[in-house]
Design a protein around this motif. Structure first.
Motif: not given
Ligand code: AHR
Length: 332
Positions: A56-57, A59-60, A133-134, A151, A183, A187, A211, A237-238, A266, A286
Motif C-alpha cells: 500500500e505504501s 514504506w511497505r 512491523d505490526r 506507534f 499503527p 498514532r 495509508f 498517519h503516513n 514514515d 518509522c
Molecule cells: O505499519 C507501518 C505502516 O504501514 C506505515 O507507516 C505505513 O506507511 C504502512 O502502510
C-alpha cells in the motif's frame, strides 16, 4: 524553527528501558528446542514463511525489499506471500505456510484483531510466529516476539512537533491509516494524548485514507470542500497520505507547508523531497528495514535461544532544514 531533538529521543530510550523484556518460547513450542544430539541450525538450513499484508505504501515496498534481500543474502529459503490488503488472504497465507511446515512464520498483521484461531493453529503445528512491523491483539503465548515500532510514541512525537509549529493553535484534519490496524490505532491515540494539553489545538475532522496516496488525496479534497481555509494543519498517519494531501491542497489553490502545516510519519524519500520543496513541515521516522533483525530472531527461535518479547526500532524525526543533506543517505 528548529525543535529540540532531545525532546524526541528521551521517550524512545525510556520505552526501550521500560518495556523490553526477555521471554522464552512458550511451553507448547518446546519441541523446537534442539536436543543434545542435534546440530544448531544455520541460516542456510532455515525455511521461513512471510505473510506480508500488501503493497500500500512506499514504506511497505521498502519493507518487502528488506525481507527479500536479506533472505537472499543470508541463504534463507523464503516463502513470501502477499495478502493484497485483505485479512482473509493473510489468514489463508498462514494456513498455506503451516501446511508447508516452514520453520518460522513472519507476519505484519493488517489489523490488530481476528488472529487467535490461526495463530493457535500455527502453535499447535509447532511453528513459532514473529510479528513484524505490526502487533496483533492476541495472548502472549501465541507469538514469540514483536519486532517493530512504538506507534503510540510516533503519534505523540507528531503532536509535539505540530504544537511547536502552530504555536499551540490549529484547526487540524487527520488522515488516519487503515482502520483497525495497530499503527492507525496507536498514532490516533498518541497524538490525542499530547494535544489534550493544548486547548487551542482542535481536530476538526478525522477520516481514513487507508495509508495510500490516492485515498489521502481524495479524503483531503473532501475536507477542503467542507472546511476550506478553516483548515490550518494536517496530521497524516503516513507520508503517502500526506503526499496525496499536498496534491489536493495545491489543486484547491493553497500552499501546503505554508498555508496549511503538515506533519506525517514514515520518513520515506518522498517525504524528504516534499520537505526540500517546502511542502511538508516534518516527518517522524518509522523504520521498515526490518529484514536483518527478523531473520536473526528467526534463527535464534529455531535454535531455542532467548529472544526479547519486543524488539523496538530506534527512530528519529526529520525537518526541512536538514532534508537536502539527509536525502542521499536514505535507503527508502
Ligand atoms: O505499519 C507501518 C505502516 O504501514 C506505515 O507507516 C505505513 O506507511 C504502512 O502502510
Amino acid at each position: 524553527m528548529r525543535i529540540s531533538r532531545f525532546l524526541f529521543f528521551v521517550p524512545i530510550f525510556a520505552s526501550i528501558l521500560g518495556f523490553v523484556g526477555c521471554s522464552r518460547q512458550p511451553d507448547s513450542l518446546s519441541t523446537l528446542q534442539p536436543d543434545s544430539n542435534s546440530l544448531e541450525k544455520r541460516y542456510e538450513d532455515l525455511i521461513v514463511g512471510y505473510a506480508q499484508l500488501g503493497a500500500e505504501s512506499e514504506w511497505r515496498a521498502a519493507n518487502t525489499i528488506s525481507i527479500k534481500e536479506t533472505a537472499e543474502q543470508l541463504g534463507v529459503e523464503l516463502r513470501f506471500l502477499d495478502a493484497q490488503q485483505k485479512q482473509d488472504n493473510q489468514i489463508e497465507a498462514i494456513r498455506k505456510l503451516i501446511i508447508q511446515k516452514v520453520d518460522v512464520i513472519g507476519i505484519s498483521p493488517i489489523v490488530e484483531t481476528g488472529w487467535d484461531e490461526v495463530f493457535q493453529e500455527a502453535k499447535d503445528a509447532g511453528i513459532p510466529i514473529i510479528l513484524v512491523d505490526r502487533r496483533a491483539a492476541v495472548p502472549d503465548d501465541l507469538y514469540v516476539s514483536y519486532l517493530g515500532s512504538d506507534f503510540l510514541e510516533e503519534g505523540r512525537k507528531a503532536a509535539r512537533i505540530m504544537a511547536e509549529l502552530v504555536d499551540g493553535k490549529a484547526s487540524i484534519v487527520e488522515l488516519v491509516g487503515t482502520i483497525g490496524s495497530a499503527p492507525a490505532n496507536d498514532r490516533y491515540t498518541g497524538f490525542r494524548e499530547v494535544i489534550k494539553d493544548y486547548p487551542g489545538m482542535k481536530i476538526i475532522a478525522s477520516e481514513s485514507g487507508d495509508f495510500t496516496r490516492a485515498r489521502g488525496r481524495e479524503v483531503m479534497a473532501a475536507f477542503l470542500e467542507k472546511y476550506g481555509s478553516e483548515i490550518t494543519a494536517v496530521y497524516a498517519h503516513n507520508d503517502d497520505m500526506a503526499l496525496g494531501a499536498i496534491e489536493a491542497i495545491e489543486e484547491y489553490g493553497l500552499k501546503p507547508g505554508e498555508d496549511i502545516m503538515i506533519v506525517s510519519i514514515d520518513a520515506a524519500r518522498g517525504a524528504f523531497e516534499a520537505m526540500i520543496a517546502g511542502k511538508l513541515n516534518a516527518t517522524v521516522e518509522c523504520n521498515p528495514l526490518l529484514g536483518p533483525q527478523f531473520f536473526e530472531l528467526a534463527l535464534k527461535v529455531v535454535n531455542g535461544q532467548l529472544i526479547p518479547k519486543w524488539v523496538p526500532s530506534i527512530e528519529s524525526v526529520f525537518f526541512p532544514e536538514d532534508a537536502a543533506e539527509i536525502l542521499p543517505t536514505r535507503k527508502y
